[in-house]
Design a protein around this motif. Structure first.
Motif, PDB file in Angstrom:
ATOM      1  N   THR A 151       0.951  -1.194  -0.042  1.00  0.00           N
ATOM      2  CA  THR A 151      -0.093  -0.080   0.174  1.00  0.00           C
ATOM      3  C   THR A 151       0.866   1.392   0.201  1.00  0.00           C
ATOM      4  O   THR A 151       0.501   2.341  -0.734  1.00  0.00           O
ATOM      5  CB  THR A 151      -1.051   0.064   1.280  1.00  0.00           C
ATOM      6  N   ALA A 152       1.967   1.119   0.803  1.00  0.00           N
ATOM      7  CA  ALA A 152       2.728   2.531   0.770  1.00  0.00           C
ATOM      8  C   ALA A 152       3.429   2.623  -0.436  1.00  0.00           C
ATOM      9  O   ALA A 152       3.650   3.772  -0.893  1.00  0.00           O
ATOM     10  CB  ALA A 152       3.803   2.127   1.863  1.00  0.00           C
ATOM     11  N   GLU A 153       3.819   1.696  -1.116  1.00  0.00           N
ATOM     12  CA  GLU A 153       4.640   1.806  -2.330  1.00  0.00           C
ATOM     13  C   GLU A 153       3.763   2.410  -3.573  1.00  0.00           C
ATOM     14  O   GLU A 153       4.055   3.120  -4.323  1.00  0.00           O
ATOM     15  CB  GLU A 153       5.171   0.469  -2.822  1.00  0.00           C
ATOM     16  N   LEU A 154       2.359   1.761  -3.455  1.00  0.00           N
ATOM     17  CA  LEU A 154       1.252   2.358  -4.360  1.00  0.00           C
ATOM     18  C   LEU A 154       0.911   3.687  -4.168  1.00  0.00           C
ATOM     19  O   LEU A 154       0.894   4.612  -4.861  1.00  0.00           O
ATOM     20  CB  LEU A 154       0.245   1.340  -4.318  1.00  0.00           C
ATOM     21  N   ILE A 155       0.894   4.348  -3.067  1.00  0.00           N
ATOM     22  CA  ILE A 155       0.523   5.430  -2.568  1.00  0.00           C
ATOM     23  C   ILE A 155       1.648   6.209  -2.904  1.00  0.00           C
ATOM     24  O   ILE A 155       1.446   7.525  -3.584  1.00  0.00           O
ATOM     25  CB  ILE A 155      -0.047   5.508  -1.055  1.00  0.00           C
ATOM     26  N   ARG A 156       2.896   5.999  -2.861  1.00  0.00           N
ATOM     27  CA  ARG A 156       4.010   6.636  -2.894  1.00  0.00           C
ATOM     28  C   ARG A 156       3.939   6.943  -4.628  1.00  0.00           C
ATOM     29  O   ARG A 156       4.404   8.353  -4.938  1.00  0.00           O
ATOM     30  CB  ARG A 156       5.314   5.996  -2.604  1.00  0.00           C
ATOM     31  N   CYS A 157       3.676   6.095  -5.272  1.00  0.00           N
ATOM     32  CA  CYS A 157       3.607   6.298  -6.678  1.00  0.00           C
ATOM     33  C   CYS A 157       2.408   7.436  -7.132  1.00  0.00           C
ATOM     34  O   CYS A 157       2.810   8.292  -7.996  1.00  0.00           O
ATOM     35  CB  CYS A 157       3.062   4.999  -7.578  1.00  0.00           C
ATOM     36  N   LYS A 158       1.283   7.339  -6.529  1.00  0.00           N
ATOM     37  CA  LYS A 158       0.131   8.072  -6.649  1.00  0.00           C
ATOM     38  C   LYS A 158       0.872   9.744  -6.316  1.00  0.00           C
ATOM     39  O   LYS A 158       0.377  10.514  -7.072  1.00  0.00           O
ATOM     40  CB  LYS A 158      -1.204   7.911  -6.036  1.00  0.00           C
ATOM     41  N   VAL A 159       1.414   9.794  -5.287  1.00  0.00           N
ATOM     42  CA  VAL A 159       1.865  11.075  -4.827  1.00  0.00           C
ATOM     43  C   VAL A 159       2.909  11.525  -6.097  1.00  0.00           C
ATOM     44  O   VAL A 159       2.831  12.837  -6.307  1.00  0.00           O
ATOM     45  CB  VAL A 159       2.420  10.992  -3.425  1.00  0.00           C
ATOM     46  N   LEU A 160       3.994  10.778  -6.306  1.00  0.00           N
ATOM     47  CA  LEU A 160       4.995  11.177  -7.198  1.00  0.00           C
ATOM     48  C   LEU A 160       4.258  11.681  -8.584  1.00  0.00           C
ATOM     49  O   LEU A 160       4.717  12.635  -9.037  1.00  0.00           O
ATOM     50  CB  LEU A 160       5.857   9.973  -7.591  1.00  0.00           C
ATOM     51  N   ASP A 161       3.285  10.939  -8.696  1.00  0.00           N
ATOM     52  CA  ASP A 161       2.543  11.287 -10.158  1.00  0.00           C
ATOM     53  C   ASP A 161       2.029  12.381 -10.004  1.00  0.00           C
ATOM     54  O   ASP A 161       1.888  13.338 -10.835  1.00  0.00           O
ATOM     55  CB  ASP A 161       1.257  10.079 -10.273  1.00  0.00           C
ATOM     56  N   SER A 162       1.015  12.760  -8.936  1.00  0.00           N
ATOM     57  CA  SER A 162       0.379  14.125  -8.715  1.00  0.00           C
ATOM     58  C   SER A 162       1.352  15.306  -8.468  1.00  0.00           C
ATOM     59  O   SER A 162       0.802  16.297  -8.940  1.00  0.00           O
ATOM     60  CB  SER A 162      -0.603  14.039  -7.508  1.00  0.00           C
ATOM     61  N   SER A 163       2.630  14.930  -8.244  1.00  0.00           N
ATOM     62  CA  SER A 163       3.491  16.227  -7.891  1.00  0.00           C
ATOM     63  C   SER A 163       4.055  16.762  -9.393  1.00  0.00           C
ATOM     64  O   SER A 163       4.287  18.032  -9.511  1.00  0.00           O
ATOM     65  CB  SER A 163       4.654  15.726  -7.350  1.00  0.00           C
ATOM     66  N   GLY A 164       3.947  16.127 -10.230  1.00  0.00           N
ATOM     67  CA  GLY A 164       4.325  16.482 -11.763  1.00  0.00           C
ATOM     68  C   GLY A 164       5.632  16.560 -11.861  1.00  0.00           C
ATOM     69  O   GLY A 164       6.227  17.328 -12.897  1.00  0.00           O
TER      70      GLY A 164
END
Length: 147
Positions: free
Chosen positions: A19-32
């Motif tokens: 879960t932490a890894e997948l959420i990390r990906c979403k955060v990186l994605d939204s950071s642009g």
């Protein structure tokens, strides 16, 4: 997730780690801040790790196809196919990786996190600690499959 680190020490349940890894990906994605190719690699690693870690406990002495193992734990077959492409084929489109992440996070929510909701893992009051110990013991048993 700090309450989990305290509770489990260095051996965090696989569901928490995934879960932490997948959420990390979403955060990186939204950071642009990352390019499309970098995001595909980030999502890809998280998705490959999820499928491998979740299915490896079901592997026996004989190699069982990942598609069969995924079916047994209700992981969509197309997620296993996506993992195969990420590992052995041409990198998929970013949109497919994003969709895979969302589907896997939903699977984790239904399969793991929904069991944890009633346990108040991070916000126990001192008066409730004794009552909560029995509930936590059951939660730890449930999480054995993820460790």
């Amino acid at each position: 997730l700090s309450c989990f680190t305290f509770r489990y020490g260095p051996k965090m349940p696989l569901a928490v780690d995934c879960t932490a890894e997948l959420i990390r990906c979403k955060v990186l994605d939204s950071s642009g801040r990352l390019k499309s190719h970098e995001l595909i690699l980030s999502y890809g690693l998280a998705l490959v790790r999820f499928v491998n870690l979740i299915t490896e406990r079901k592997q026996k002495m004989v190699s069982i196809p990942l598609r069969q193992l995924a079916r047994e734990v209700d992981i969509p077959i197309w997620v296993v196919d996506l993992r195969h492409e990420l590992t052995h084929g041409k990198l998929p489109r970013l949109a497919l990786c994003r969709k895979g992440c969302d589907v896997v996070l939903d699977w984790l929510r239904k399969t793991y996190w929904s069991r944890q909701l009633g346990n108040n893992l991070c916000e126990e009051s001192e008066d409730e600690e004794e009552e909560q110990e029995g509930v936590e013991a059951n939660a730890e048993l449930d999480s054995d499959a993820w460790e």
